[in-house]
Scaffold this active site. Structure first.
Site, short mmCIF file in Angstrom:
data_model
loop_
_atom_site.label_atom_id
_atom_site.label_comp_id
_atom_site.label_asym_id
_atom_site.label_seq_id
_atom_site.Cartn_x
_atom_site.Cartn_y
_atom_site.Cartn_z
N CYS A 33 -8.77 -6.78 1.55
CA CYS A 33 -7.51 -6.11 1.22
C CYS A 33 -6.61 -7.04 0.42
O CYS A 33 -5.90 -6.62 -0.50
CB CYS A 33 -6.76 -5.68 2.48
SG CYS A 33 -7.63 -4.46 3.47
N CYS A 62 -7.18 -8.24 6.95
CA CYS A 62 -8.36 -7.87 6.17
C CYS A 62 -8.45 -8.67 4.87
O CYS A 62 -7.59 -8.55 4.00
CB CYS A 62 -8.30 -6.36 5.91
SG CYS A 62 -9.20 -5.75 4.50
#
Ligand SMILES: [Zn+2]
Length: 143
Positions: free
Chosen positions: A73, A70
């Site tokens: 993230c 991600c």
């Protein structure tokens, strides 16, 4: 005294950590003596130790649910870490949604990163998406 937690990556023991000390020297596992890598005052934990922290800590616990694939993230990680050093009265945890899929499903996490604030084993609130350290601060402190 303020304290935070860290899971030993080697033996998975949950260690209680002094946040002031953890910022100047690497904490060492009380059981197997392995050095515990901390990112700021953020501790990586698995499901079992996540529940243990919630049960054993009276104060607020904030958790970043993330995954290695991600992109947001990765951007969020350092900001979350910065906020952890600024809020030593709050326990900061990181949970990998890829390895802890069951927990993530139980908590109904769809989009990541997802930040959830817990107190006394209960969810207080959650926020989806990456935040700046300042936004994390106000997320934690406006409760
Ligand atoms: Zn250990």
């Amino acid at each position: 005294m303020k304290s935070t937690f860290a899971e030993c990556f080697q033996c998975k023991t949950l260690n209680k950590i002094n946040p002031e000390k953890a910022q100047t020297s690497k904490p060492v596992c009380g059981k197997c003596s392995a050095e515990i890598p901390m990112h700021g005052l953020v501790a990586d934990v698995g499901t079992e130790n996540f529940h243990k922290v919630l049960r054993n800590h009276d104060g607020p616990v904030v958790v970043d649910f993330w995954a290695s694939w991600c992109g947001p993230c990765k951007m969020y990680g350092p900001e979350f870490q910065k906020a952890s050093v600024q809020n030593t009265d709050v326990v900061f945890l990181k949970i990998n949604t890829e390895t802890e899929q069951q927990l993530s499903a139980q908590l109904g996490i769809r989009g990541i990163p997802c930040t959830i604030l817990f107190q006394n084993t209960k969810e207080i609130k959650r926020q989806s998406g990456a935040m700046s350290a300042e936004q994390v601060n106000s997320f934690i402190n406006s409760r």
